[in-house]
Scaffold this motif. Structure first.
Motif, PDB file in Angstrom:
ATOM      1  N   GLU A 161       1.165  -1.332   0.078  1.00 46.51           N
ATOM      2  CA  GLU A 161       0.167   0.253  -0.020  1.00 46.51           C
ATOM      3  C   GLU A 161       0.776   1.263  -0.005  1.00 46.51           C
ATOM      4  O   GLU A 161       1.251   1.245   0.612  1.00 46.51           O
ATOM      5  CB  GLU A 161      -1.014   0.008   1.660  1.00 46.51           C
ATOM      6  CG  GLU A 161      -1.378   1.155   1.718  1.00 46.51           C
ATOM      7  CD  GLU A 161      -3.009   1.603   0.629  1.00 46.51           C
ATOM      8  OE1 GLU A 161      -3.443   0.823  -0.158  1.00 46.51           O
ATOM      9  OE2 GLU A 161      -2.443   2.857  -0.135  1.00 46.51           O
ATOM     10  N   PRO A 162       0.620   1.915  -1.229  1.00 50.26           N
ATOM     11  CA  PRO A 162       1.024   3.170  -0.734  1.00 50.26           C
ATOM     12  C   PRO A 162       1.570   4.224  -0.027  1.00 50.26           C
ATOM     13  O   PRO A 162       2.254   4.841   0.466  1.00 50.26           O
ATOM     14  CB  PRO A 162       1.625   3.981  -2.775  1.00 50.26           C
ATOM     15  CG  PRO A 162       0.261   3.463  -3.592  1.00 50.26           C
ATOM     16  CD  PRO A 162      -0.190   1.806  -2.388  1.00 50.26           C
ATOM     17  N   ASN A 163       0.059   4.350   0.852  1.00 53.53           N
ATOM     18  CA  ASN A 163      -0.006   5.722   1.579  1.00 53.53           C
ATOM     19  C   ASN A 163      -0.027   4.916   2.662  1.00 53.53           C
ATOM     20  O   ASN A 163      -0.159   4.106   3.419  1.00 53.53           O
ATOM     21  CB  ASN A 163      -1.080   5.587   1.015  1.00 53.53           C
ATOM     22  CG  ASN A 163      -2.082   7.040   2.836  1.00 53.53           C
ATOM     23  OD1 ASN A 163      -1.863   6.282   4.128  1.00 53.53           O
ATOM     24  ND2 ASN A 163      -2.772   7.931   2.278  1.00 53.53           N
ATOM     25  N   GLU A 164       0.730   6.051   3.350  1.00 54.64           N
ATOM     26  CA  GLU A 164       1.986   5.850   4.468  1.00 54.64           C
ATOM     27  C   GLU A 164       1.216   4.755   5.468  1.00 54.64           C
ATOM     28  O   GLU A 164       1.123   3.867   6.545  1.00 54.64           O
ATOM     29  CB  GLU A 164       2.539   6.061   5.455  1.00 54.64           C
ATOM     30  CG  GLU A 164       3.866   5.290   6.229  1.00 54.64           C
ATOM     31  CD  GLU A 164       4.237   7.180   6.278  1.00 54.64           C
ATOM     32  OE1 GLU A 164       5.032   7.462   6.043  1.00 54.64           O
ATOM     33  OE2 GLU A 164       5.358   6.842   8.017  1.00 54.64           O
ATOM     34  N   GLY A 165      -0.174   6.058   5.729  1.00 47.44           N
ATOM     35  CA  GLY A 165      -0.982   5.924   7.090  1.00 47.44           C
ATOM     36  C   GLY A 165      -1.992   4.801   7.299  1.00 47.44           C
ATOM     37  O   GLY A 165      -2.026   3.876   7.635  1.00 47.44           O
ATOM     38  N   LEU A 166      -2.975   4.383   5.973  1.00 51.09           N
ATOM     39  CA  LEU A 166      -2.964   3.506   5.396  1.00 51.09           C
ATOM     40  C   LEU A 166      -2.474   2.138   5.411  1.00 51.09           C
ATOM     41  O   LEU A 166      -3.195   1.559   6.186  1.00 51.09           O
ATOM     42  CB  LEU A 166      -3.801   3.517   4.148  1.00 51.09           C
ATOM     43  CG  LEU A 166      -5.019   2.585   3.225  1.00 51.09           C
ATOM     44  CD1 LEU A 166      -6.317   2.389   4.582  1.00 51.09           C
ATOM     45  CD2 LEU A 166      -5.232   2.472   2.155  1.00 51.09           C
ATOM     46  N   ARG A 167      -0.950   2.043   5.392  1.00 48.82           N
ATOM     47  CA  ARG A 167      -0.610   0.702   5.177  1.00 48.82           C
ATOM     48  C   ARG A 167      -0.172   0.587   6.109  1.00 48.82           C
ATOM     49  O   ARG A 167      -0.342  -0.313   6.715  1.00 48.82           O
ATOM     50  CB  ARG A 167       1.099   1.218   4.240  1.00 48.82           C
ATOM     51  CG  ARG A 167       1.854  -0.383   4.810  1.00 48.82           C
ATOM     52  CD  ARG A 167       3.394  -0.352   3.050  1.00 48.82           C
ATOM     53  NE  ARG A 167       4.264   0.580   3.880  1.00 48.82           N
ATOM     54  CZ  ARG A 167       4.568   1.817   3.413  1.00 48.82           C
ATOM     55  NH1 ARG A 167       3.943   2.796   2.470  1.00 48.82           N
ATOM     56  NH2 ARG A 167       5.271   3.296   4.209  1.00 48.82           N
ATOM     57  N   ASN A 168       0.336   1.742   7.920  1.00 50.96           N
ATOM     58  CA  ASN A 168       0.670   1.058   8.782  1.00 50.96           C
ATOM     59  C   ASN A 168      -0.993   0.685   9.123  1.00 50.96           C
ATOM     60  O   ASN A 168      -0.898  -0.618  10.551  1.00 50.96           O
ATOM     61  CB  ASN A 168       0.968   2.463   9.222  1.00 50.96           C
ATOM     62  CG  ASN A 168       2.116   2.200   9.146  1.00 50.96           C
ATOM     63  OD1 ASN A 168       2.808   1.427   9.381  1.00 50.96           O
ATOM     64  ND2 ASN A 168       2.905   4.365   9.518  1.00 50.96           N
ATOM     65  N   GLU A 169      -1.408   1.313   9.367  1.00 49.87           N
ATOM     66  CA  GLU A 169      -3.657   0.078   9.639  1.00 49.87           C
ATOM     67  C   GLU A 169      -3.326  -0.654   9.481  1.00 49.87           C
ATOM     68  O   GLU A 169      -3.634  -1.892   9.912  1.00 49.87           O
ATOM     69  CB  GLU A 169      -4.491   1.955   9.694  1.00 49.87           C
ATOM     70  CG  GLU A 169      -5.811   1.181   8.972  1.00 49.87           C
ATOM     71  CD  GLU A 169      -5.880   1.509  11.146  1.00 49.87           C
ATOM     72  OE1 GLU A 169      -6.561   1.025  11.933  1.00 49.87           O
ATOM     73  OE2 GLU A 169      -4.774   2.523  11.696  1.00 49.87           O
TER      74      GLU A 169
END
Lengths: 283, 97
Positions: free
Chosen positions: A171-179
């Motif tokens: 997932e490229p979006n860091e916030g979403l990736r961490n979630e």
């Protein structure tokens, strides 16, 4: 003569009923244990199953990926049909093995099904059944060790978790990736706990059933010496112990060590040793 | 961990990883991978069953013998019923005398 036999039979009838109940209890506990093992074995080789919607989506993706339209043919349709059955034959063969094992315990229980009616005449047959009570008890102790010594995973669920981990990691979006990573990590920890719980419960069930079997063997061994009260007290204390085993208070390693002691006692005891080694003479 | 346990663990890992690859593959690749997947599942299942057999004590002959013991006890029960019936008849006759 008839009256004497009837009086003797009456004395034995309650004892016979108690042995019959103990054998039923043993069978019931053993079936729960074997169902637990069956589940672990099935899960270990489980394959991800697609829902109808997922299957439709998969077929559409496959059709879109095929470059040559001539490759869409009956062979492809057969492949999709076979694909839905991957692992089914192996599951059936595992289930069938467990059905065979379960039938041993049903057969053992059936030996005693009419015991109370013929308690006076059946003493010899009951004595001969003693060997099977011990064999089946040792078998369950052995199974508990097989479960303890091997890893049993819920394979299909691990497959899905790996897929989700890969999706999350890309997932490229860091916030979403961490979630996403946090969610899938939580799923993994929960799965691992579920696998351990299923394994531990199965070991406990095997040992609970082994304890029930040990009691049946003891009752048969001391049948002539025990009165009804002794027999019922023995069954009751075994049931209390069984409740402790499955209650989860005792740790698995401690329980296994305890039952290894039971196994050694049976195998080393001069009385049981003779029973275990005997060839039953066919009538 | 003994050899059997190590083998189970290796087969389990292979099955999980192969399924992940299989599900991500194109239909053409899946057609080629499927026999290997089928074979692995079958061998893994057989290996598990072999573990079970090692722990299995009761043989087919034992199963047959258990059935014989049941018959023996059942016939004892019939004998008991017969004696009870005789006693009942005797009691009935005594009352009539």
């Amino acid at each position: 003569m008839v009256l004497i036999i009837l009086v003797l039979s009456g004395c034995n009838q309650e004892k016979a009923e108690a042995v019959k109940v103990a054998a039923e209890n043993f069978r019931s506990d053993a079936i729960v244990a074997l169902n637990g093992m069956n589940y672990l074995f099935d899960q270990n080789v489980s394959v991800v199953r697609l829902s109808n919607e997922e299957e439709i989506e998969s077929v559409v993706n496959d059709l879109n990926s095929i470059e040559n339209v001539d490759d869409i043919n009956s062979t492809l349709l057969d492949f999709w049909s076979d694909e839905a059955d991957i692992g089914q034959a192996s599951k059936s063969s595992i289930d069938s093995e467990f059905d065979n094992l379960k039938s041993q315990y049903y057969k053992f229980e059936a030996i005693f099904s009419s015991l109370e009616k013929g308690s006076y005449f059946a003493k010899d047959a009951v004595k001969k059944a003693e060997k099977y009570a011990i064999d089946l008890t040792l078998q369950l102790i052995n199974f508990s060790r097989v479960i303890q010594d091997n890893d049993f995973r819920f394979a299909s669920r691990r497959v899905l978790i790996i897929e989700r981990m890969k999706v999350a990691r890309l997932e490229p979006n860091e916030g979403l990736r961490n979630e996403l990573l946090k969610n899938v990590a939580r799923e993994f920890v929960e799965l691992r706990l579920e696998e351990k719980k299923a394994k531990d419960e199965t070991i406990r069930q095997c040992l609970k059933a082994a304890e029930s079997g040990r009691v049946v063997a003891e009752l048969i061994k001391d049948y002539d010496k025990m009165n009804v009260s002794d027999i019922l007290s023995s069954i009751k204390s075994s049931m209390n112990f069984a409740a402790e085993i499955t209650g989860g208070n005792e740790n698995i390693t401690g329980l296994l060590t305890k039952f290894e002691g039971v196994e050694s006692t049976i195998k080393d005891d001069p009385y049981w040793k003779v029973v275990l080694e005997q060839d039953i003479i066919k009538n | 961990m003994d050899n059997d346990a190590q083998m189970i663990k290796s087969m389990s890992n292979a099955l999980i990883d192969l399924q992940v690859k299989y599900r991500a593959a194109s239909v053409t690749d899946r057609m080629q991978i499927k026999p290997a997947l089928d074979d692995l599942i079958q061998k893994f299942s057989q290996f598990q069953i072999a573990l079970l057999k090692e722990g299995t004590i009761t043989t087919d002959a034992d199963m047959a013998e258990m059935a014989n013991l049941k018959k023996e006890i059942d016939s004892a029960a019939n004998k008991q019923q017969m004696i009870a019936a005789i006693a009942k008849t005797a009691g009935f006759i005594v009352k009539k005398l």
